[in-house]
Design a protein around this motif. Structure first.
Motif, short mmCIF file in Angstrom:
data_model
loop_
_atom_site.label_atom_id
_atom_site.label_comp_id
_atom_site.label_asym_id
_atom_site.label_seq_id
_atom_site.Cartn_x
_atom_site.Cartn_y
_atom_site.Cartn_z
N GLN A 237 47.14 42.54 44.76
CA GLN A 237 47.14 43.74 45.58
C GLN A 237 46.18 44.75 45.43
O GLN A 237 45.69 45.22 45.98
N LEU A 238 45.74 44.97 44.02
CA LEU A 238 44.39 45.86 43.65
C LEU A 238 43.32 45.19 44.42
O LEU A 238 42.46 46.02 45.19
N LEU A 239 42.99 43.94 44.17
CA LEU A 239 41.66 43.20 45.03
C LEU A 239 41.83 43.45 46.67
O LEU A 239 40.67 44.08 47.36
N LYS A 240 43.16 43.44 47.15
CA LYS A 240 43.03 43.64 48.60
C LYS A 240 42.92 45.15 48.85
O LYS A 240 42.21 45.53 50.00
N TYR A 241 43.48 46.13 48.06
CA TYR A 241 43.24 47.33 48.16
C TYR A 241 41.84 47.69 48.30
O TYR A 241 41.34 48.62 49.14
N TYR A 242 40.90 47.10 47.20
CA TYR A 242 39.52 47.45 47.22
C TYR A 242 38.81 46.91 48.19
O TYR A 242 37.93 47.35 48.39
N GLU A 243 39.17 45.72 48.73
CA GLU A 243 38.53 45.01 49.97
C GLU A 243 38.56 45.96 51.04
O GLU A 243 37.76 46.09 51.87
N ARG A 244 39.88 46.67 51.37
CA ARG A 244 39.97 47.49 52.42
C ARG A 244 39.28 48.63 52.15
O ARG A 244 38.63 49.38 53.17
N ASN A 245 39.03 49.27 51.17
CA ASN A 245 38.40 50.78 50.89
C ASN A 245 37.08 50.73 50.51
O ASN A 245 36.26 51.66 50.54
N TYR A 246 36.46 49.56 49.96
CA TYR A 246 35.00 49.19 49.27
C TYR A 246 34.27 48.18 50.11
O TYR A 246 34.33 47.24 49.58
N LYS A 247 33.38 48.58 51.23
CA LYS A 247 33.00 47.30 51.82
C LYS A 247 31.87 46.77 50.84
O LYS A 247 31.07 47.42 50.23
N GLY A 248 32.11 45.57 51.04
CA GLY A 248 31.17 44.82 50.30
C GLY A 248 31.51 44.37 48.90
O GLY A 248 30.61 43.57 48.12
N VAL A 249 32.60 44.71 48.35
CA VAL A 249 32.87 44.57 46.88
C VAL A 249 32.97 42.84 46.67
O VAL A 249 33.70 42.49 47.36
N GLU A 250 32.18 42.67 45.59
CA GLU A 250 32.44 41.27 45.18
C GLU A 250 32.67 41.26 43.64
O GLU A 250 32.73 39.82 43.22
N ALA A 251 32.89 42.20 42.92
CA ALA A 251 33.09 41.82 41.60
C ALA A 251 34.25 43.32 41.16
O ALA A 251 33.65 44.32 41.36
N VAL A 252 35.19 42.87 40.53
CA VAL A 252 36.11 43.91 40.18
C VAL A 252 36.49 43.75 38.58
O VAL A 252 36.69 42.86 38.06
N SER A 253 36.37 44.75 37.81
CA SER A 253 36.73 45.02 36.33
C SER A 253 38.03 45.98 36.40
O SER A 253 38.16 46.69 37.24
N TRP A 254 38.65 45.88 35.10
CA TRP A 254 39.55 46.86 34.82
C TRP A 254 39.72 46.79 33.62
O TRP A 254 39.08 46.33 32.40
N ALA A 255 40.33 47.92 33.13
CA ALA A 255 40.80 48.23 31.49
C ALA A 255 41.57 47.18 31.28
O ALA A 255 42.44 46.48 31.89
N ARG A 256 41.52 46.72 29.80
CA ARG A 256 42.41 45.56 29.26
C ARG A 256 43.25 46.30 28.11
O ARG A 256 42.60 47.09 27.31
N MET A 257 44.52 46.15 27.89
CA MET A 257 45.31 46.13 26.76
C MET A 257 44.62 45.13 25.70
O MET A 257 44.31 44.28 26.12
N SER A 258 44.89 45.75 24.38
CA SER A 258 44.56 44.58 23.52
C SER A 258 45.70 44.15 22.53
O SER A 258 46.54 45.30 22.03
N PHE A 259 45.97 43.28 22.02
CA PHE A 259 47.20 42.85 21.16
C PHE A 259 46.99 41.59 20.17
O PHE A 259 46.34 40.49 20.62
#
Length: 400
Positions: free
Chosen positions: A102-124
């Protein structure tokens, strides 16, 4: 259509991998696939589990070959088999939220040409990897940023921040990359997706050079798990780390040599650290592909000092200090040795008994939440962060 391929390489850690598979199978989404690259000595364990307990068309098993593969080759075959529009790789003791689609689709709609996505990570840390009280981490922010490629490249190629780990985030490991980017990389870099044994950072080097638009989400969508058998767990024991380095070098024989005579900070040295392994990887990449390294030696000296500043065991401090001193003495005839001026050992300054929020991160004692797996911890942490549906709708606030 398969929107996301989750690649799951694994070797002889079946009980952790099974928990990761179970957590992903609990999702009711049908727009992702999971590719399990089993590189174990006994391929029947995962094969039987998937056939008898999962039996889910979203999961594909790529079993062991006649001889064990180097990690870089296991990753290579998984990406080659992936059918998704976006690709990601996680460890067999990690967790990722399939709602990432869902996040990837949202970014594709809003950020033309997006080809790499990162996010914060929890650690455990898994329960079997807690030799002393430690903290799990939940990032609590949720904003989105479009990264400046020049800044990100400066952080990784030239280590501009001078910290023990370059803050990059973008890559295929706990990050998402469009499939066409990986195909461009294969055509441009020696006919392979991955070349270097330190495959996660090598991937970052290539992706931040080739991807057109890089977008980062502060909201976590995955968990970096560390079980007792993980490489990160090995850093807690010098003896364990030495054994795992020996195995790693044996399995990567014939690949890029991590004991690089041009960059004399060999991982086989008893004082070697993750800091040196990352530096060796980025330095190899930049030399191989003619990327400007102006400022790297000065910044790596700062990073080495930062590594020592965070070392809490005196014997480890002495080994690392001697390792860096030998390396700087040998590197380019000692040209950079005067830059390495570490502070004396300061003692154990860890504060793992303290919980709370600091700089958009919530620190929680691992003996407090009753979480046995990264997936359980992710669901626990979700109670304290922005819901996925709000993030992908652009909402700024939410109420429980």
């Amino acid at each position: 259509m398969i929107q996301l391929s989750i690649c799951l390489p694994t070797r002889n850690r079946q009980k952790y991998c099974i928990e990761t598979i179970r957590a992903l199978a609990a999702s009711d989404a049908t727009n992702f696939e999971v590719l399990i690259g089993d590189n174990s000595d006994d391929g029947s364990i995962l094969a039987d589990f998937l056939a008898n307990e999962i039996d889910d068309p979203r999961f594909r098993l790529i079993g062991p070959e006649e001889t064990a593969l180097a990690m870089v080759d296991n990753w290579e075959r998984l990406v080659g088999e992936a059918k998704g529009r976006w690709l990601t790789v996680i460890g067999d003791d990690d967790h990722i939220d399939p709602r990432l689609v869902q996040l990837l689709k949202y970014y594709e709609r809003n950020y033309k040409g997006v080809e790499a996505v990162s996010w914060a990570r929890m650690s455990f840390n898994w329960p079997d990897n807690r030799p002393k009280p430690s903290l799990s981490v939940v990032p609590v922010a949720h904003d989105t940023y479009v990264a400046s490629k020049s800044v990100v490249q400066d952080r990784l190629y030239r280590w501009s921040e001078g910290t023990k780990r370059p803050r990059v985030g973008f890559g295929i490991y706990h990050g998402a990359v469009r499939k066409p980017v990986m195909e461009r990389i294969k055509r441009k870099y020696g006919g392979r997706y991955f070349e270097h044994p330190v495959v996660d950072y090598e991937s970052s080097c290539k992706i931040i050079r080739e991807a057109k638009v890089l977008v980062h989400c502060q909201r976590p969508f995955s968990v970096l798990g560390a079980c007792n058998a993980s490489n990160s767990a090995g850093t807690k024991s010098r003896e364990t780390m030495t054994k795992r380095v020996e195995t790693f070098k044996a399995e990567t024989k014939g690949k890029v040599d991590m004991d690089d005579p041009v960059f004399p900070f060999p991982i086989s040295d008893p004082g070697a650290s993750i800091c040196a392994a990352i530096a060796s990887t980025t330095y190899w990449f930049c030399r191989t592909y003619d990327i400007d390294l102006t400022g790297f030696p000065e910044n790596f000296a700062r990073a080495a000092m930062d590594e020592l500043g965070g070392t809490i065991v005196e014997e480890d401090y002495k080994l690392k200090k001697a390792f860096f001193e030998r390396g700087f003495e040998a590197w380019e005839g000692g040209k950079w040795r005067d830059l390495f001026k570490p502070h004396p050992y300061w003692g154990d300054r860890s504060h793992n008994e303290l919980c709370g929020v600091l700089r958009d991160y919530l620190y929680i004692r691992e003996d407090v939440p009753p979480s046995a797996t990264p997936a359980e911890f992710y669901h626990y942490g979700e109670a304290m962060i922005m819901p996925v549906e709000h993030v992908v709708s652009g909402a700024r606030v939410f109420a429980r």
